[in-house]
Structure formats: C-alpha cells, structure tokens
Write a protein that holds these residues in place. Structure first.
Motif, PDB file in Angstrom:
ATOM      1  N   THR A  41      79.266 119.362  62.620  1.00  0.00           N
ATOM      2  CA  THR A  41      80.348 120.001  61.874  1.00  0.00           C
ATOM      3  C   THR A  41      81.304 118.926  61.391  1.00  0.00           C
ATOM      4  O   THR A  41      81.687 118.042  62.157  1.00  0.00           O
ATOM      5  CB  THR A  41      81.089 121.011  62.768  1.00  0.00           C
ATOM      6  N   ALA A  69      83.619 127.311  56.951  1.00  0.00           N
ATOM      7  CA  ALA A  69      84.558 128.170  57.672  1.00  0.00           C
ATOM      8  C   ALA A  69      85.938 127.538  57.623  1.00  0.00           C
ATOM      9  O   ALA A  69      86.073 126.313  57.620  1.00  0.00           O
ATOM     10  CB  ALA A  69      84.102 128.341  59.119  1.00  0.00           C
ATOM     11  N   ASP A  70      86.942 128.378  57.568  1.00  0.00           N
ATOM     12  CA  ASP A  70      88.312 127.884  57.626  1.00  0.00           C
ATOM     13  C   ASP A  70      89.190 128.923  58.298  1.00  0.00           C
ATOM     14  O   ASP A  70      88.734 130.011  58.657  1.00  0.00           O
ATOM     15  CB  ASP A  70      88.839 127.518  56.241  1.00  0.00           C
ATOM     16  N   TYR A  71      90.441 128.576  58.489  1.00  0.00           N
ATOM     17  CA  TYR A  71      91.422 129.487  59.049  1.00  0.00           C
ATOM     18  C   TYR A  71      92.397 129.849  57.935  1.00  0.00           C
ATOM     19  O   TYR A  71      92.752 129.001  57.117  1.00  0.00           O
ATOM     20  CB  TYR A  71      92.177 128.821  60.200  1.00  0.00           C
TER      21      TYR A  71
END
Length: 84
Positions: A41, A69-71
């Motif tokens: 990752t 993916a992120d926040y």
C-alpha cells in the motif's frame, strides 16, 4: 404551541487532509484462478504502477485490479460552524 427553529447548513464532502490516501493493486490474471499477487500500500499511484510493471515483466500477467481508498470528512461551507 411549541416553536422550533431548524437551521440549514450546507456541507461539502472533502478528502481528509490529515490522512494519506491508499493505493494498491492485485493481479487478477490467470486462466483457472486469479494470480492473487498484491502490491504494498502506497500514498500515491506511482509506486503501485511500478509494481505492476515489474510483476508483468516477471510473469507476463497483464490484468490488475487497482484499488484506491481515502478518508473523507463533511465540512460546513457556510455559517458559524465553518472553520476558516
């Protein structure tokens, strides 16, 4: 009679600047089953793309599932709750 006040606050969904996004890939080449090899990752796509190139050179596999993916956070766009 009861009075109620409803306040509308507009929000925007934005990427959380305190957390790095995550990029990785998995090899899905194979006739009977997926190869299943996975990259590490990384916080950017460049390292993942390099892993894909090396894996293709070693195995001749050419099909990958790329994953990102992120926040995210909801931030007010106006009103007293907005932070400058």
């Amino acid at each position: 009679m009861t009075r109620r006040v409803f306040r509308y606050v507009a929000y925007a969904l934005v990427q959380d600047p305190t957390a790095y996004p995550e990029y990785w890939a998995r090899c899905v080449s194979g006739e009977d089953a997926d190869c299943g090899a996975e990259s590490d990752t990384w916080p950017g796509p460049g390292e993942v793309e390099e892993w894909q190139r090396r894996h293709t050179q070693e195995t001749r596999h050419t099909r990958y599932r790329r994953i990102f993916a992120d926040y995210a956070v909801m931030e007010p766009t106006e009103g007293p709750d907005r932070t400058p």
